[in-house]
Motif scaffolding. Structure first.
Motif, PDB file in Angstrom:
ATOM      1  N   ALA A 149      -9.986  21.372 -28.986  1.00 19.39           N
ATOM      2  CA  ALA A 149      -8.780  21.733 -29.719  1.00 19.39           C
ATOM      3  C   ALA A 149      -7.529  21.230 -29.003  1.00 19.39           C
ATOM      4  O   ALA A 149      -6.585  20.730 -29.636  1.00 19.39           O
ATOM      5  N   GLU A 150      -7.529  21.330 -27.679  1.00 19.05           N
ATOM      6  CA  GLU A 150      -6.359  20.869 -26.920  1.00 19.05           C
ATOM      7  C   GLU A 150      -6.205  19.355 -27.008  1.00 19.05           C
ATOM      8  O   GLU A 150      -5.089  18.842 -27.153  1.00 19.05           O
ATOM      9  N   ARG A 151      -7.322  18.620 -26.957  1.00 19.08           N
ATOM     10  CA  ARG A 151      -7.263  17.164 -27.014  1.00 19.08           C
ATOM     11  C   ARG A 151      -6.790  16.669 -28.378  1.00 19.08           C
ATOM     12  O   ARG A 151      -6.071  15.673 -28.466  1.00 19.08           O
ATOM     13  N   THR A 152      -7.204  17.347 -29.425  1.00 18.71           N
ATOM     14  CA  THR A 152      -6.970  16.845 -30.782  1.00 18.71           C
ATOM     15  C   THR A 152      -5.788  17.488 -31.485  1.00 18.71           C
ATOM     16  O   THR A 152      -5.286  16.945 -32.483  1.00 18.71           O
ATOM     17  N   GLY A 153      -5.354  18.661 -31.021  1.00 16.23           N
ATOM     18  CA  GLY A 153      -4.318  19.386 -31.735  1.00 16.23           C
ATOM     19  C   GLY A 153      -4.824  20.021 -33.015  1.00 16.23           C
ATOM     20  O   GLY A 153      -4.033  20.438 -33.874  1.00 16.23           O
TER      21      GLY A 153
ATOM     22  N   ARG B  24     -28.777  22.504 -35.557  1.00 19.05           N
ATOM     23  CA  ARG B  24     -28.775  23.885 -35.090  1.00 19.05           C
ATOM     24  C   ARG B  24     -27.413  24.527 -35.359  1.00 19.05           C
ATOM     25  O   ARG B  24     -27.319  25.710 -35.637  1.00 19.05           O
ATOM     26  N   PHE B  25     -26.376  23.707 -35.225  1.00 24.17           N
ATOM     27  CA  PHE B  25     -25.008  24.148 -35.461  1.00 24.17           C
ATOM     28  C   PHE B  25     -24.254  23.017 -36.150  1.00 24.17           C
ATOM     29  O   PHE B  25     -24.699  21.862 -36.155  1.00 24.17           O
ATOM     30  N   ALA B  26     -23.109  23.358 -36.697  1.00 28.46           N
ATOM     31  CA  ALA B  26     -22.155  22.359 -37.173  1.00 28.46           C
ATOM     32  C   ALA B  26     -20.856  22.560 -36.409  1.00 28.46           C
ATOM     33  O   ALA B  26     -20.432  23.694 -36.170  1.00 28.46           O
ATOM     34  N   LEU B  27     -20.235  21.464 -36.034  1.00 28.24           N
ATOM     35  CA  LEU B  27     -18.989  21.477 -35.265  1.00 28.24           C
ATOM     36  C   LEU B  27     -17.899  20.829 -36.105  1.00 28.24           C
ATOM     37  O   LEU B  27     -18.094  19.736 -36.647  1.00 28.24           O
ATOM     38  N   ALA B  28     -16.745  21.484 -36.212  1.00 27.62           N
ATOM     39  CA  ALA B  28     -15.678  20.968 -37.060  1.00 27.62           C
ATOM     40  C   ALA B  28     -14.348  20.965 -36.342  1.00 27.62           C
ATOM     41  O   ALA B  28     -14.080  21.807 -35.474  1.00 27.62           O
ATOM     42  N   VAL B  29     -13.511  20.003 -36.720  1.00 26.48           N
ATOM     43  CA  VAL B  29     -12.092  20.012 -36.352  1.00 26.48           C
ATOM     44  C   VAL B  29     -11.302  20.106 -37.658  1.00 26.48           C
ATOM     45  O   VAL B  29     -11.596  19.392 -38.625  1.00 26.48           O
ATOM     46  N   ARG B  30     -10.308  20.986 -37.669  1.00 23.21           N
ATOM     47  CA  ARG B  30      -9.577  21.277 -38.907  1.00 23.21           C
ATOM     48  C   ARG B  30      -8.082  21.228 -38.635  1.00 23.21           C
ATOM     49  O   ARG B  30      -7.587  21.785 -37.647  1.00 23.21           O
ATOM     50  N   ALA B  31      -7.346  20.566 -39.537  1.00 18.80           N
ATOM     51  CA  ALA B  31      -5.883  20.479 -39.433  1.00 18.80           C
ATOM     52  C   ALA B  31      -5.348  20.084 -40.812  1.00 18.80           C
ATOM     53  O   ALA B  31      -6.059  20.129 -41.814  1.00 18.80           O
ATOM     54  N   THR B  32      -4.095  19.682 -40.843  1.00 18.42           N
ATOM     55  CA  THR B  32      -3.498  19.204 -42.091  1.00 18.42           C
ATOM     56  C   THR B  32      -3.758  17.706 -42.236  1.00 18.42           C
ATOM     57  O   THR B  32      -4.053  17.017 -41.246  1.00 18.42           O
ATOM     58  N   PRO B  33      -3.635  17.178 -43.455  1.00 23.89           N
ATOM     59  CA  PRO B  33      -3.809  15.728 -43.631  1.00 23.89           C
ATOM     60  C   PRO B  33      -2.821  14.893 -42.838  1.00 23.89           C
ATOM     61  O   PRO B  33      -3.101  13.735 -42.538  1.00 23.89           O
ATOM     62  N   SER B  34      -1.684  15.463 -42.482  1.00 24.21           N
ATOM     63  CA  SER B  34      -0.727  14.712 -41.678  1.00 24.21           C
ATOM     64  C   SER B  34      -1.182  14.567 -40.234  1.00 24.21           C
ATOM     65  O   SER B  34      -0.709  13.684 -39.509  1.00 24.21           O
ATOM     66  N   VAL B  35      -2.106  15.428 -39.793  1.00 25.39           N
ATOM     67  CA  VAL B  35      -2.667  15.334 -38.438  1.00 25.39           C
ATOM     68  C   VAL B  35      -3.950  14.509 -38.455  1.00 25.39           C
ATOM     69  O   VAL B  35      -4.104  13.550 -37.700  1.00 25.39           O
TER      70      VAL B  35
ATOM     71  N   ARG C  91      -6.682   7.884 -38.219  1.00 21.71           N
ATOM     72  CA  ARG C  91      -7.144   8.541 -36.991  1.00 21.71           C
ATOM     73  C   ARG C  91      -8.509   9.207 -37.150  1.00 21.71           C
ATOM     74  O   ARG C  91      -8.995   9.861 -36.224  1.00 21.71           O
ATOM     75  N   THR C  92      -9.136   9.055 -38.319  1.00 25.96           N
ATOM     76  CA  THR C  92     -10.420   9.724 -38.563  1.00 25.96           C
ATOM     77  C   THR C  92     -11.465   9.339 -37.530  1.00 25.96           C
ATOM     78  O   THR C  92     -12.172  10.198 -36.988  1.00 25.96           O
ATOM     79  N   ASP C  93     -11.594   8.048 -37.230  1.00 23.67           N
ATOM     80  CA  ASP C  93     -12.610   7.608 -36.272  1.00 23.67           C
ATOM     81  C   ASP C  93     -12.366   8.218 -34.898  1.00 23.67           C
ATOM     82  O   ASP C  93     -13.330   8.582 -34.193  1.00 23.67           O
ATOM     83  N   TRP C  94     -11.100   8.331 -34.505  1.00 27.43           N
ATOM     84  CA  TRP C  94     -10.794   8.934 -33.198  1.00 27.43           C
ATOM     85  C   TRP C  94     -11.177  10.408 -33.180  1.00 27.43           C
ATOM     86  O   TRP C  94     -11.778  10.883 -32.206  1.00 27.43           O
ATOM     87  N   PHE C  95     -10.863  11.144 -34.241  1.00 28.57           N
ATOM     88  CA  PHE C  95     -11.248  12.559 -34.308  1.00 28.57           C
ATOM     89  C   PHE C  95     -12.765  12.709 -34.271  1.00 28.57           C
ATOM     90  O   PHE C  95     -13.292  13.616 -33.612  1.00 28.57           O
ATOM     91  N   LEU C  96     -13.480  11.834 -34.978  1.00 31.68           N
ATOM     92  CA  LEU C  96     -14.940  11.906 -34.975  1.00 31.68           C
ATOM     93  C   LEU C  96     -15.507  11.610 -33.599  1.00 31.68           C
ATOM     94  O   LEU C  96     -16.482  12.253 -33.166  1.00 31.68           O
ATOM     95  N   GLU C  97     -14.917  10.674 -32.885  1.00 37.94           N
ATOM     96  CA  GLU C  97     -15.362  10.372 -31.518  1.00 37.94           C
ATOM     97  C   GLU C  97     -15.225  11.606 -30.631  1.00 37.94           C
ATOM     98  O   GLU C  97     -16.134  11.940 -29.850  1.00 37.94           O
ATOM     99  N   GLN C  98     -14.085  12.300 -30.746  1.00 40.48           N
ATOM    100  CA  GLN C  98     -13.873  13.500 -29.946  1.00 40.48           C
ATOM    101  C   GLN C  98     -14.862  14.599 -30.327  1.00 40.48           C
ATOM    102  O   GLN C  98     -15.419  15.289 -29.468  1.00 40.48           O
ATOM    103  N   ALA C  99     -15.084  14.781 -31.630  1.00 39.07           N
ATOM    104  CA  ALA C  99     -15.994  15.831 -32.093  1.00 39.07           C
ATOM    105  C   ALA C  99     -17.430  15.538 -31.669  1.00 39.07           C
ATOM    106  O   ALA C  99     -18.161  16.442 -31.239  1.00 39.07           O
ATOM    107  N   ARG C 100     -17.851  14.285 -31.769  1.00 31.52           N
ATOM    108  CA  ARG C 100     -19.221  13.941 -31.397  1.00 31.52           C
ATOM    109  C   ARG C 100     -19.455  14.100 -29.901  1.00 31.52           C
ATOM    110  O   ARG C 100     -20.531  14.506 -29.465  1.00 31.52           O
ATOM    111  N   SER C 101     -18.453  13.781 -29.099  1.00 33.29           N
ATOM    112  CA  SER C 101     -18.578  13.986 -27.658  1.00 33.29           C
ATOM    113  C   SER C 101     -18.797  15.463 -27.358  1.00 33.29           C
ATOM    114  O   SER C 101     -19.652  15.837 -26.539  1.00 33.29           O
TER     115      SER C 101
END
Length: 272
Positions: free
Chosen positions: A101-105, A213-224, A229-239
């Motif tokens: 959350a801190e890395r992605t906002g 086993r689980f699902a991991l999500a990042v959630r924000a507004t479309p402006s974020v 930046r979708t690929d960057w957010f996915l890279e962070q989430a997959r890590s």
């Protein structure tokens, strides 16, 4: 089993099911409920609902407001919930989710499946005022849990596809096509399907058999979470998801590590 015990079993099983149904009435995180409220929700007589509530009260699974006589979940539920939280190792996930959350906002959440819902068990959405259950068909978390379903989980065919916005998928054929896309792209998107102005990306936390086993999500507004930046957010989430595989699954349950060792967080390695 004796004949007498066999004759008693159906009634006993019914009583257990009814008691569980009473507890499920409190899933929506709404106000305290009266015995009449419970009877109405469950289609039971007032006397039966009252008897069930009093039994659960005596066992600590419900507690009663002395002023209003209404019921809420009791300390035994809290105790079992905390025990389950630690037995699953979910307390270890919290720092990884906070880092994400801190890395992605964005808000970072971890969910598992419970019947027709995704239940958020850790992350920024776990607050006293918010319910933890999310529909499977209209959320990125739920789509991931459907797309990489575990053995024994029902498929999307039995879901009631309620519309929450004009973007919600409510046609079974369209949902099937969406889940096929999720599998192909290795992530799920919820772009205003459960609430307008909210965009969510989700990825699976997979076991060695390839089930989520689980699902991991990042959630924000479309402006974020923009298209750029979708690929960057996915890279962070997959890590983070790879790190959680180490933290939350036993060595026998985990997928083999990548040949280059990438994608596993330092905190997870320290705890493996």
């Amino acid at each position: 089993m004796s004949e007498a015990a066999a004759a008693r079993a159906p009634g006993g099983a019914q009583a257990v099911q009814r008691a569980l149904d009473v507890l499920h009435c409190f899933h929506d995180n709404g106000p305290d409920l009266s015995a009449a409220d419970l009877a109405r929700r469950l289609g039971l007589s007032a006397s039966t609902a009252h008897r069930l509530a009093r039994t659960l009260l005596g066992a600590g699974f419900l507690e009663q407001d002395a002023r209003t006589a209404r019921y809420r979940l009791g300390p035994a539920v809290t105790e079992l919930g905390r025990l389950s939280y630690h037995q699953r190792g979910l307390h270890l996930a919290a720092p990884e989710l906070a880092d994400l959350a801190e890395r992605t906002g964005a808000t970072a959440d971890l969910a598992l499946r419970s019947g027709p819902h995704a239940v958020i068990v850790a992350g920024g959405s776990v607050t006293p005022r918010m319910g933890l259950r999310r529909p499977l068909h209209s959320t990125a978390l739920g789509k991931v849990l459907l797309a990489w379903a575990r053995p024994g989980d029902s498929g999307p065919a039995g879901l009631t596809l309620h519309a929450f916005t004009d973007r919600t998928i409510v046609e079974p054929a369209l949902l099937a096509a969406e889940l096929k896309r999720v599998r192909a792209d290795a992530y799920a998107l919820n772009d205003g399907e459960s609430a307008l102005g909210v965009r969510t990306l989700a990825v699976p936390v997979l076991d060695g058999a390839g089930h989520a086993r689980f699902a991991l999500a990042v959630r924000a507004t479309p402006s974020v979470i923009t298209a750029e930046r979708t690929d960057w957010f996915l890279e962070q989430a997959r890590s983070c998801a790879h790190a959680l595989e180490v933290l939350l699954l036993t060595p026998a349950e985990r997928r083999p590590p990548p040949p280059d060792g990438r994608g596993t967080g330092s905190r997870a390695l320290a705890n493996s």
